[in-house]
Design a protein around this motif. Sequence first.
Motif, PDB file in Angstrom:
ATOM      1  N   THR A 289     -57.080  23.651 -76.959  1.00 27.82           N
ATOM      2  CA  THR A 289     -56.507  24.720 -77.782  1.00 27.82           C
ATOM      3  C   THR A 289     -57.638  25.336 -78.593  1.00 27.82           C
ATOM      4  OG1 THR A 289     -54.374  23.611 -77.924  1.00 27.82           O
ATOM      5  CG2 THR A 289     -54.835  25.316 -79.562  1.00 27.82           C
TER       6      THR A 289
ATOM      7  N   SER B   8     -53.892  28.451 -76.125  1.00 28.15           N
ATOM      8  CA  SER B   8     -53.754  27.206 -75.359  1.00 28.15           C
ATOM      9  C   SER B   8     -54.263  27.413 -73.936  1.00 28.15           C
ATOM     10  CB  SER B   8     -52.282  26.770 -75.313  1.00 28.15           C
ATOM     11  OG  SER B   8     -51.817  26.483 -76.613  1.00 28.15           O
TER      12      SER B   8
ATOM     13  N   ALA C 121     -53.922  30.533 -82.321  1.00 29.52           N
ATOM     14  CA  ALA C 121     -54.365  29.522 -81.361  1.00 29.52           C
ATOM     15  C   ALA C 121     -54.145  30.010 -79.936  1.00 29.52           C
ATOM     16  CB  ALA C 121     -53.606  28.218 -81.582  1.00 29.52           C
TER      17      ALA C 121
ATOM     18  N   ASP D 142     -49.262  31.592 -73.836  1.00 28.70           N
ATOM     19  CA  ASP D 142     -50.438  30.787 -74.191  1.00 28.70           C
ATOM     20  C   ASP D 142     -51.063  31.213 -75.513  1.00 28.70           C
ATOM     21  OD1 ASP D 142     -50.267  29.442 -71.682  1.00 28.70           O
ATOM     22  OD2 ASP D 142     -51.300  31.135 -70.728  1.00 28.70           O
TER      23      ASP D 142
ATOM     24  N   ASP E  21     -54.382  25.484 -70.454  1.00 28.88           N
ATOM     25  CA  ASP E  21     -53.973  24.324 -69.655  1.00 28.88           C
ATOM     26  C   ASP E  21     -53.856  24.668 -68.174  1.00 28.88           C
ATOM     27  OD1 ASP E  21     -51.689  25.840 -69.512  1.00 28.88           O
ATOM     28  OD2 ASP E  21     -50.396  24.404 -70.551  1.00 28.88           O
TER      29      ASP E  21
END
Length: 405
Positions: free
Chosen positions: A262, A233, A231, A224, A235
């Motif tokens: 993000t 992420s 970055a 991630d 989810d």
Amino acid sequence: MANSRKDHKGRKLREGESWRKDGRYSYRYTDIRSGKRLTVYAKDLPELREKEKQIAKDLEDNILTDGAIKKLTLNKLFERYMSTRELKESTRANYLKTWENRVKDEIGNIKVVQILPSHIKSFYSKLSKAGYAYSTIKFINNMIYPALEMAVDDDIIRKNPAKFSISDYGRQAEERIALTVLQQEKMLEFVKNNQVYNTYYPMLRIMLGTGVRCGELIGLTWEDVDVRTKAVSIDHQLIYKDLGDGYKFHISTPKTDSGIRTIPMTSDVQRAFEEQKKLNFMLQKGKDVEIDGYKGFIFMAKSGRPLMPSAINNILYNIVDAYNKKEVQIAKTEHRNAELLPKVSAHIMRHTACTRMAEKRIDVKVLQYIMGHAHIDVTMDVYNHVSEMSRIESEITRLENVAIS
């Protein structure tokens, strides 16, 4: 059963009425909604005719009069209501557990047709007196109200007995106050230099730099995090709940659809992730644990499993306790009042992160996205508070610059 149209006292009986040899009276009629032939009983004729009036009114208003419907309890109604809902597995488990622990044996066995507003108000009052927060009572009401509303729609009852304001019930939640810049700096400096807690230093910087929720934090895997593009992420999140298979870790989707996002890294957050990776390598953490297909978790306990949600808060509580004990000792030697840190939870860390970003005047829509807020008003509450404090500080500064004659 007597077929005479008069009872034993010679009183004329109406159509459908009968006097029984056991001394009771009965009334047979057809429920026009179900087509069933139904019978009600009474110990005397006046009682029977009161029941007939209610039946006539129910039939006129298209209210079901089926005996099975009349016996439907709130517990059974809730089961029916839940069967109509499409919910995440974790949310459904939370609903069912709360109902089991808080509602089932309190008012759950009352027949739906007998529930009065006073029953529900008394129940909420009892919860309130027991110290439950308004948010908890609201959560319970959000299960009871729509279930009863479904009963209204199904013509089981005329009106919803839970249709009233619940604002008078429950302990109001304590205001979540973000750490000040100075408090934040003091806490981080203490953790950085403390031999017991310094392994949590990168994690705290990541929490303050991203504003992720607790479940999102402990669910982070190295897949991630892209240090190269800076970055993070989001989810999924990691939860520890009983979803019918005993208490264990589960991967779940974020709290809301807005939670899928993000988050750009600051340089400090980037360095913190790099430091965390080195720590994991040194401590040999996070190699073999796999949960619902996810592995490579970033924040691990000594056992090698991901950190529990409660563990994050316990870490923060212990850090604050250790800091405050040290501060009290220092303050005594320096003959001054101790400047203690307030109680800090994972949510306070998230609120602090949001506040720091608002203080930097990040665009409010961007901040809403970064925080994963489903509604802009949640973000605006932070913005408005920051703006108000900024105006107050500005006015105080202006007063200090006014010459006193």
